[in-house]
Structure formats: structure tokens, C-alpha cells
Write a protein that holds these residues in place. Structure first.
Motif, PDB file in Angstrom:
ATOM      1  N   LEU A  16      48.561  36.914  38.879  1.00 34.76           N
ATOM      2  CA  LEU A  16      47.370  35.811  39.408  1.00 34.76           C
ATOM      3  C   LEU A  16      46.121  36.623  39.559  1.00 34.76           C
ATOM      4  N   ILE A  17      45.084  35.923  38.703  1.00 32.45           N
ATOM      5  CA  ILE A  17      43.815  36.362  38.568  1.00 32.45           C
ATOM      6  C   ILE A  17      42.957  35.460  39.389  1.00 32.45           C
ATOM      7  N   VAL A  18      42.135  36.059  40.508  1.00 30.27           N
ATOM      8  CA  VAL A  18      41.208  35.219  41.290  1.00 30.27           C
ATOM      9  C   VAL A  18      39.954  35.714  40.988  1.00 30.27           C
ATOM     10  N   ASP A  19      39.054  34.997  40.356  1.00 32.48           N
ATOM     11  CA  ASP A  19      37.610  35.337  40.195  1.00 32.48           C
ATOM     12  C   ASP A  19      36.771  34.415  39.542  1.00 32.48           C
ATOM     13  N   LYS A  41      42.619  31.478  39.194  1.00 37.52           N
ATOM     14  CA  LYS A  41      42.056  30.593  40.214  1.00 37.52           C
ATOM     15  C   LYS A  41      40.818  31.003  40.267  1.00 37.52           C
ATOM     16  N   LYS A  42      39.900  29.973  40.794  1.00 38.60           N
ATOM     17  CA  LYS A  42      38.197  30.576  40.698  1.00 38.60           C
ATOM     18  C   LYS A  42      37.973  30.921  42.295  1.00 38.60           C
ATOM     19  N   ASN A  43      38.766  30.834  43.149  1.00 38.59           N
ATOM     20  CA  ASN A  43      38.451  31.262  44.496  1.00 38.59           C
ATOM     21  C   ASN A  43      39.629  31.453  45.168  1.00 38.59           C
ATOM     22  N   GLY A  44      39.537  32.205  46.400  1.00 39.76           N
ATOM     23  CA  GLY A  44      40.625  32.594  47.200  1.00 39.76           C
ATOM     24  C   GLY A  44      41.233  31.539  47.903  1.00 39.76           C
ATOM     25  N   ILE A  45      40.591  30.660  48.179  1.00 38.41           N
ATOM     26  CA  ILE A  45      41.221  29.411  48.600  1.00 38.41           C
ATOM     27  C   ILE A  45      42.314  28.708  47.897  1.00 38.41           C
TER      28      ILE A  45
END
Length: 131
Positions: A16-19, A41-45
């Protein structure tokens, strides 16, 4: 890679890449997609919502600076959860004094790299974390 019986079906480890940087998503895909199953995913939420759906990645790579929920808060949520607290976390950030920042974090990460990063070093660190 693992094979299942004689079907030669390959199973890739999942990351999982969150950036928040959309241009980096393409770079991550280019560097890692041949060896790993990626979810970006583009953000932590959004990442937390994806995890709450029951997804279980082998590794989580996150940035510090993201919209809505920064990397520190995202990591805190992971480490406080009963299910993901042992999932390896790698931090990628362009922040100055990243080593000091990592040392001061309440919840530790398993690895970190400064942006811009060397793709070979990224792959080596991933291998160490989820081999």
C-alpha cells in the motif's frame, strides 16, 4: 515469487503506497509493479478506509506530507490498531532533517528514505522488510 502447484500462478507481495504526489504514483508503478501488487492512495484517510475494508498489505509506504491526514497521524492510526500495528511501514519524505524527525516520532517506522530516492535502494529496503 511463489508459485501455486503446477498452475504456475504467481502471487506477488502487496504494498500500500500512500502519497499525495500524483506524479510519484506513476514512478512507484514503474519501479515496483513488476515485482509487487500495488495499491496507491492519495491520502491517509483513503488509505485507512481501504484498510478498514479488510485489505492486508505486506508493506505500507507513506509520505509525511499529505492532504487531510499527514503521515505522522496516519502512522499513529496504524500503530494503535490491533490489526496493522505489526505491518512494516516505510516512510518516504523530502523533509529536511528526516532522520531527526523520524527519531522524534511517537510511533516508529521500520525504514525511511529521503526524496528524491534511488530506485535501487528503495527496492533493496522493500526486500529487507518483506522478503
Amino acid at each position: 515469487m511463489k508459485t501455486k502447484n503446477s498452475t504456475e500462478k504467481f502471487f506477488k507481495k502487496s504494498i500500500l503506497i500512500v502519497d499525495g504526489g500524483s506524479h510519484l504514483s506513476k514512478l512507484y508503478s514503474y519501479i515496483l509493479s513488476s515485482d509487487y501488487s500495488l495499491t496507491i492512495k492519495k491520502n491517509g484517510i483513503d488509505a485507512l478506509a481501504w484498510l478498514e475494508e479488510g485489505n492486508d498489505p505486506d508493506l505500507i509506504i507513506t509520505s509525511l506530507r499529505m492532504p487531510y491526514l499527514d503521515g505522522c497521524a496516519f502512522i499513529q492510526n496504524l500503530k494503535l490498531s490491533g490489526f496493522y500495528r505489526n505491518t512494516p511501514v516505510m516512510l518516504l519524505s523530502g523533509d529536511e532533517n528526516l532522520a531527526e524527525r523520524v527519531e522524534q516520532m511517537a510511533y516508529k517506522v521500520d525504514s525511511y528514505l529521503e526524496k528524491p530516492f534511488d530506485p535501487t535502494v528503495l527496492k533493496m529496503q522493500i526486500t529487507k522488510l518483506i522478503a
